[in-house]
Design an enzyme around this catalytic site. Structure first.
Site, PDB file in Angstrom:
ATOM      1  CG  ASP A 127     -35.816  19.485   1.437  1.00 22.74           C
ATOM      2  OD1 ASP A 127     -36.642  19.829   2.289  1.00 22.74           O
ATOM      3  OD2 ASP A 127     -35.491  18.292   1.265  1.00 22.74           O
TER       4      ASP A 127
ATOM      5  CG  ASN B 244     -39.558  20.903   2.073  1.00 24.10           C
ATOM      6  OD1 ASN B 244     -39.222  20.616   3.212  1.00 24.10           O
ATOM      7  ND2 ASN B 244     -39.609  20.022   1.090  1.00 24.10           N
TER       8      ASN B 244
END
Length: 277
Positions: free
Chosen positions: A187, A138
């Site tokens: 994330d 990510n």
């Protein structure tokens, strides 16, 4: 900002070259575009669409299910050869380095540890695996001066930083910032013009800003838990666009999940880095 139109919203990117904001309904394989009047259009690309960046010549480069795709200025999309055959692994997130090379990292659908890698697409069309053994790849983005890159393997609960130069690529990986205690894991992320790193906390309902020295100095809270990614946009690059997901939520839970949110945090972003191919 929008209705909850995405199942798993991800990967927002602002580019004047394509008229504003694009983001992804990742697991639907769709690229979404936001018009100036607030209307949203949707275009299907592949089973999964993982990341999108503008090309210097016009169009876009796209991370798709098991590799890369190129969009021409006329909108035609060409899928390049798959980088692997294992259907249990898919692309997940990526970005461009200061030298115009596009990276995208992968993960197993089931989140198996170490099943992912980070792949690089060079302007000449060649590909290289630059990082192995990651779990949920990510948030790859570079510092304003381009000599550092920030990266999150979500399973580690931290953001790492690499040194970067054209010849060596990414090197010297080390921890940059740990996720705050409590729910949520790092994330997608973006970097502002002051070198601050804004990190979406999936499951944590927020975006956290870390100063260049890794200290937490701002938190933007969202009305949904599954916050996936963020980017700066708008004509002045002073708006933070935030994508969210409703993956695995019960029907009726968190009615705004899947919407695109925006705020004005008082700092500007940097122009998106483009793919040179």
């Amino acid at each position: 900002m929008t209705e909850p139109i995405a199942y798993h919203g991800e990967g927002p990117v602002w580019s004047e070259a394509w008229g504003g904001l694009r983001w992804l309904d990742m697991l639907a394989g769709d690229v979404l575009s936001l018009a100036a009047d607030g209307t949203v259009t949707r275009r299907h690309i592949d089973t999964v669409v993982a990341a999108v960046r503008p090309r210097r010549r016009g169009g876009a480069v796209i991370g798709v299910t098991r590799g890369f795709a190129l969009e021409d200025t006329d909108g035609k999309v060409t899928l390049l050869d798959s980088l692997w055959s294992d259907e249990r692994v898919r692309m997940n997130e990526g970005g461009c380095d200061p030298d115009g090379r596009f990276y995208c990292g992968s993960m197993a659908y089931g989140g198996q540890q170490g099943a992912g890698s980070v792949h690089r697409l060079d302007p000449d069309g060649s590909t290289t695996t630059v990082l192995d053994g990651v779990t949920i790849s990510n948030g790859l983005e570079w510092s304003p001066d381009g000599d550092r890159a920030y990266y999150a393997d979500t399973a580690t609960d931290r953001v790492d930083v690499f040194d970067y130069d054209r010849e060596r690529g990414l090197s010297g990986r080390r921890p940059f910032a740990a996720a705050p205690s409590g729910p949520g894991s790092p994330d997608g992320l973006t970097v502002d013009a002051e070198g601050g790193v804004w990190v979406a906390l999936y499951g944590g309902g927020s975006v956290c800003r870390y100063a260049p020295d890794g200290t937490l100095d701002e938190v933007v809270n969202l009305p949904v838990t599954k916050v996936t990614a963020c980017t700066f946009g708008g004509p002045e690059l002073d708006r933070l666009f935030i994508t969210t997901s409703r993956e695995h939520l019960e029907p009726g839970a968190e009615p705004e999940a899947g919407a695109l949110f925006t705020c004005t945090p008082g700092v500007r972003g940097v122009p998106v880095r483009e793919y040179a191919g």
